[in-house]
Design an enzyme around this catalytic site. Structure first.
Site, PDB file in Angstrom:
ATOM      1  N   ASP A  21     -42.954  22.803  13.149  1.00 54.74           N
ATOM      2  CA  ASP A  21     -41.720  22.037  12.990  1.00 54.74           C
ATOM      3  C   ASP A  21     -41.083  22.331  11.629  1.00 54.74           C
ATOM      4  O   ASP A  21     -41.778  22.640  10.664  1.00 54.74           O
ATOM      5  CB  ASP A  21     -42.056  20.527  13.114  1.00 54.74           C
ATOM      6  CG  ASP A  21     -40.813  19.696  13.342  1.00 54.74           C
ATOM      7  OD1 ASP A  21     -39.751  20.275  13.664  1.00 54.74           O
ATOM      8  OD2 ASP A  21     -40.891  18.463  13.206  1.00 54.74           O
ATOM      9  N   ASN A  69     -36.566  20.564  24.446  1.00 51.84           N
ATOM     10  CA  ASN A  69     -35.746  21.504  23.665  1.00 51.84           C
ATOM     11  C   ASN A  69     -34.590  22.104  24.484  1.00 51.84           C
ATOM     12  O   ASN A  69     -33.622  22.614  23.919  1.00 51.84           O
ATOM     13  CB  ASN A  69     -36.596  22.646  23.088  1.00 51.84           C
ATOM     14  CG  ASN A  69     -37.443  22.228  21.909  1.00 51.84           C
ATOM     15  OD1 ASN A  69     -38.503  22.794  21.658  1.00 51.84           O
ATOM     16  ND2 ASN A  69     -37.001  21.221  21.157  1.00 51.84           N
TER      17      ASN A  69
END
Ligand code: FPP
Length: 253
Positions: A21, A69
């Protein structure tokens, strides 16, 4: 002194999972587009994969693209897919040079055909490698994985292939995408977020969680060594007491 020298090689986690991330924030900090962060993240993917294999980690799972996503702006999704395709293309040789087998988990049918074909080709071309298994979580979410497992189990029950009594922990595990891999002992998340983000919810039941402030493109081999040293300092009790664990250790010695 490098953290590498502090690692107890006889006590390595067999399986490390990583939530990569912070690519977007890393790029933004430098006044660049998010894609620049993803492109730079590929360098970390390469270094961490090679380092894990070198150390003797058996399985490394990287959360590369979640089911959620897909909701990102279309341009970012397309750029990420192009980057994935390009990276798998280029890195197939690196995987073979390092004796690493590629596997993938997730809703792979939702990926476009060129990615699916390339992925399958690399999976086939690396299938005999046995130093480490690199598992890419692509279009993956635990909710999706668990729902498809429940559907398969319900179907088997409906067809009288199994009874209700057959449904236990092992049967559920055997219907997950990860059925051929051990559960991760260590989960690493970069960028300081304290979330699991729909990743391996079943498999992480007893994993040690290591969160670092480093953004993914800055995460390097020394950071992996540090995470492993930190893991090795943890007492893994699996619901028992500290005293029980110490007594168990004494018996082993
Ligand atoms: C999270 O950062 C990262 C991703 C959603 C994608 C990860 C992809 C790569 C590292 C590149 C390709 C990977 C492989 C395996 C070839 P973010 O965009 O959520 O960052 P932010 O939280 O700072 O916005």
């Amino acid at each position: 002194m490098s953290y590498k020298d502090k690692i107890d090689i006889s006590n390595l986690p067999r399986h490390i999972a990583v939530i990569m991330d912070g690519n977007g924030r890393w790029a933004k900090k430098q006044g660049k587009l998010r894609l620049f962060g993803h492109e730079s993240g590929v360098r970390s993917v390469r270094e961490i994969t090679e380092t894990a294999a070198e150390l003797g980690i058996e399985y490394l799972t990287l959360y590369a693209f979640s089911t959620e996503n897909w909701k990102r702006p279309r341009m970012e999704v397309e750029a990420l897919m192009t980057l994935l395709l390009k990276t798998i293309n280029i890195e197939t040789k690196t995987l073979n040079d390092n004796n690493i087998r590629l596997q993938a988990i997730g809703d792979l049918n939702s990926l476009n055909k060129s990615i699916r074909n390339r992925l399958q080709k690399t999976i086939d071309e690396t299938s005999n490698n046995n130093k480490m298994t690199l598992i890419l979580a692509l279009s993956y979410s635990s909710h999706f994985e668990i729902v498809q497992a429940i559907r398969q189990i319900a179907e088997k029950h409906k067809n009288n292939e199994i009874t209700l009594d057959d449904i236990n922990k092992d049967l559920v595990s055997n219907h997950l995408f990860t059925k051929n891999f051990p559960d991760p002992e260590l989960l690493i998340r970069t960028s300081g977020e304290f979330r699991i983000s729909n990743f391996l919810l079943w498999q992480l039941a007893y994993s040690e969680i290591y969160i670092t402030q480093k953004l993914w493109p800055d995460f390097r081999k020394e950071d992996l060594y540090e995470a492993i040293v930190n893991f090795q300092c943890r007492e893994r009790r699996f619901g028992r007491t500290s005293e029980q664990i110490l007594n168990q250790e004494k018996v082993k010695k």
